[in-house]
Write an enzyme that holds these catalytic residues in place. Structure first.
Site, PDB file in Angstrom:
ATOM      1  N   GLY A 152     -63.631 -25.564-108.141  1.00  0.00           N
ATOM      2  CA  GLY A 152     -62.403 -25.412-108.769  1.00  0.00           C
ATOM      3  C   GLY A 152     -61.303 -26.493-108.897  1.00  0.00           C
ATOM      4  O   GLY A 152     -60.518 -26.905-109.668  1.00  0.00           O
ATOM      5  N   GLU A 205     -62.408 -28.552-111.676  1.00  0.00           N
ATOM      6  CA  GLU A 205     -62.134 -27.612-113.029  1.00  0.00           C
ATOM      7  C   GLU A 205     -60.522 -27.906-113.123  1.00  0.00           C
ATOM      8  O   GLU A 205     -59.982 -28.157-114.086  1.00  0.00           O
ATOM      9  CB  GLU A 205     -62.254 -26.458-112.670  1.00  0.00           C
ATOM     10  N   ALA A 262     -62.564 -23.479-104.998  1.00  0.00           N
ATOM     11  CA  ALA A 262     -62.134 -21.863-104.800  1.00  0.00           C
ATOM     12  C   ALA A 262     -62.063 -21.759-103.483  1.00  0.00           C
ATOM     13  O   ALA A 262     -63.281 -22.282-102.800  1.00  0.00           O
ATOM     14  CB  ALA A 262     -62.702 -21.056-105.801  1.00  0.00           C
ATOM     15  N   GLU A 301     -71.132 -25.322-107.174  1.00  0.00           N
ATOM     16  CA  GLU A 301     -71.244 -23.793-106.931  1.00  0.00           C
ATOM     17  C   GLU A 301     -72.793 -23.265-106.679  1.00  0.00           C
ATOM     18  O   GLU A 301     -73.196 -22.339-106.478  1.00  0.00           O
ATOM     19  CB  GLU A 301     -70.793 -23.044-108.247  1.00  0.00           C
TER      20      GLU A 301
HETATM   21  N1  COA Z   1     -63.202 -22.627 -99.615  1.00  0.00           N
HETATM   22  C1  COA Z   1     -62.505 -22.165 -98.292  1.00  0.00           C
HETATM   23  N2  COA Z   1     -62.497 -22.860 -97.430  1.00  0.00           N
HETATM   24  C2  COA Z   1     -62.741 -24.225 -97.579  1.00  0.00           C
HETATM   25  C3  COA Z   1     -63.391 -24.909 -98.720  1.00  0.00           C
HETATM   26  C4  COA Z   1     -63.606 -23.860 -99.731  1.00  0.00           C
HETATM   27  N3  COA Z   1     -64.045 -24.241-100.774  1.00  0.00           N
HETATM   28  N4  COA Z   1     -63.511 -26.171 -98.516  1.00  0.00           N
HETATM   29  C5  COA Z   1     -63.174 -26.629 -97.200  1.00  0.00           C
HETATM   30  N5  COA Z   1     -62.819 -25.257 -96.676  1.00  0.00           N
HETATM   31  C6  COA Z   1     -62.425 -25.366 -95.225  1.00  0.00           C
HETATM   32  C7  COA Z   1     -63.579 -25.091 -94.307  1.00  0.00           C
HETATM   33  O1  COA Z   1     -63.970 -23.835 -94.031  1.00  0.00           O
HETATM   34  C8  COA Z   1     -62.908 -25.651 -93.005  1.00  0.00           C
HETATM   35  O2  COA Z   1     -62.135 -24.667 -92.443  1.00  0.00           O
HETATM   36  P1  COA Z   1     -62.090 -24.415 -90.917  1.00  0.00           P
HETATM   37  O3  COA Z   1     -61.587 -25.747 -90.248  1.00  0.00           O
HETATM   38  O4  COA Z   1     -61.096 -23.388 -90.607  1.00  0.00           O
HETATM   39  O5  COA Z   1     -63.510 -24.026 -90.440  1.00  0.00           O
HETATM   40  C9  COA Z   1     -61.991 -26.717 -93.438  1.00  0.00           C
HETATM   41  O6  COA Z   1     -61.605 -26.551 -94.780  1.00  0.00           O
HETATM   42  C10 COA Z   1     -62.331 -28.211 -93.444  1.00  0.00           C
HETATM   43  O7  COA Z   1     -63.643 -28.200 -94.139  1.00  0.00           O
HETATM   44  P2  COA Z   1     -65.057 -28.687 -93.462  1.00  0.00           P
HETATM   45  O8  COA Z   1     -66.136 -28.106 -94.267  1.00  0.00           O
HETATM   46  O9  COA Z   1     -64.933 -28.531 -91.764  1.00  0.00           O
HETATM   47  O10 COA Z   1     -64.982 -30.154 -93.722  1.00  0.00           O
HETATM   48  P3  COA Z   1     -66.038 -31.307 -93.885  1.00  0.00           P
HETATM   49  O11 COA Z   1     -65.820 -32.517 -93.823  1.00  0.00           O
HETATM   50  O12 COA Z   1     -67.363 -30.963 -92.932  1.00  0.00           O
HETATM   51  O13 COA Z   1     -66.832 -30.963 -95.333  1.00  0.00           O
HETATM   52  C11 COA Z   1     -66.817 -30.609 -97.622  1.00  0.00           C
HETATM   53  C12 COA Z   1     -66.009 -31.196 -96.346  1.00  0.00           C
HETATM   54  C13 COA Z   1     -65.838 -30.476 -98.745  1.00  0.00           C
HETATM   55  C14 COA Z   1     -68.092 -31.283 -98.010  1.00  0.00           C
HETATM   56  C15 COA Z   1     -66.961 -28.910 -97.280  1.00  0.00           C
HETATM   57  O14 COA Z   1     -65.712 -28.554 -96.723  1.00  0.00           O
HETATM   58  C16 COA Z   1     -67.559 -28.132 -98.505  1.00  0.00           C
HETATM   59  O15 COA Z   1     -68.465 -28.003 -98.957  1.00  0.00           O
HETATM   60  N6  COA Z   1     -66.601 -27.191 -99.081  1.00  0.00           N
HETATM   61  C17 COA Z   1     -66.991 -26.478-100.097  1.00  0.00           C
HETATM   62  C18 COA Z   1     -67.062 -27.077-101.441  1.00  0.00           C
HETATM   63  C19 COA Z   1     -67.483 -25.970-102.391  1.00  0.00           C
HETATM   64  O16 COA Z   1     -68.614 -25.383-102.238  1.00  0.00           O
HETATM   65  N7  COA Z   1     -66.540 -25.791-103.534  1.00  0.00           N
HETATM   66  C20 COA Z   1     -66.665 -24.785-104.391  1.00  0.00           C
HETATM   67  C21 COA Z   1     -66.595 -23.496-104.116  1.00  0.00           C
HETATM   68  S1  COA Z   1     -66.905 -22.285-105.230  1.00  0.00           S
END
Ligand code: COA
Length: 257
Positions: A108, A111, A66, A131
């Protein structure tokens, strides 16, 4: 209908819906989930479409969860009122949905994959419920579907540590149907969709309905329900065609009637 965050491609008898926010790793905000529910319901009503593939744009993510930026300022009542209705609409789609997972399926995203009926994953795909790392928990069925699908202990592992499980692990746990080489998840999912689309549509629909009913019923109720759906299919032309084709040693042509 034009969508802002998703792409819908019809190649009857299959359709592909792509979540199209690659710069945000296809994170699902409220517009995405609303558009997804609208598109999937529309495809569910389209008689030319028999199976749906769901995927994420780009080569890094199916859906990385999400949208945290959007969610961070929400109140409890906003979350309760706005977030879940569209997930329920997706859950009620009758046609089979195949998730084609090429990268992260987190939160999400995991999910959403669990809302699908089959999952094809690339060998580099990663699944998880991170989460807990944000101080919250899964809210779109993650704890419930994982517990029912992989069992209590594996669900606890994913939800309490927030770690990313490999496609291989999820395959061993029975969540991922097939692992394919990097970059081939969509092609393989479409192939599988084509295979299912060639089957008798009403039989496909009632099979899906019966299997999903197993999550909500006792075995006794489920068996009774299955028996009624089974009998109902003997009212279809496709049942007559399928059995005639077998007896006559020819390929059946199913019409969905
Ligand atoms: N919500 C909003 N933005 C997200 C996102 C999310 N769940 N997951 C990734 N993004 C965005 C990042 O903010 C970034 O945006 P920006 O370039 O404008 O800063 C872009 O997507 C790329 O992500 P980034 O984190 O830079 O890539 P990474 O390779 O370093 O890491 C992940 C990849 C998937 C490990 C990391 O993005 C992450 O942990 N995301 C969240 C996962 C999460 O907690 N999901 C559950 C949410 S309830």
């Amino acid at each position: 209908m034009p969508y802002e965050n998703i792409l819908v491609e019809r190649e009857a008898p299959i359709a592909t819906v792509t979540i199209n926010r690659p710069n945000k790793l296809n994170a699902i905000n409220w517009s995405v989930i609303a558009e997804l529910a609208d598109a999937l319901e529309e495809l569910d009503r389209d008689d030319t479409i028999r199976c749906i593939v769901l995927t994420g744009a780009g080569d890094r993510a199916f859906v990385a969860g999400a949208d945290i930026a959007e969610m961070s300022g929400k109140s409890p009542m906003e979350m309760l009122a706005g977030a879940f209705e569209n997930w329920d609409r997706i859950r009620r789609v009758h046609k089979p949905i195949i998730a084609a997972v090429g990268g992260y399926a987190l939160g999400g995203g995991d999910e959403l994959a669990l809302h699908a009926d089959l999952i094809i994953a690339s060998e580099k795909a990663k699944f998880g419920q991170p989460e807990i790392l944000l101080g919250i928990m899964a809210g779109a069925g993650g704890t419930q579907r994982l517990a029912r699908t992989v069992g209590k202990y594996r669900a606890m592992d994913l939800c309490l540590t927030g770690r990313q499980a490999t496609a291989q692990e999820m395959h061993e746990w029975g969540v991922v149907n097939r692992i394919v080489p990097d970059g081939q998840h969509l092609e393989e999912a479409k192939k599988l969709a084509g295979e299912i689309a060639a089957k008798a549509p009403l039989a496909v629909r009632l099979n899906k309905e019966a299997i999903l009913a197993a999550y909500n019923t006792t075995l006794e109720q489920g068996l009774a329900y299955e028996k009624r759906l089974f009998a109902l299919l003997f009212s279809t032309q496709d049942q007559k065609e399928g059995m005639a084709a077998f007896v006559e040693k020819r390929q059946a042509t199913f019409k969905g009637s």
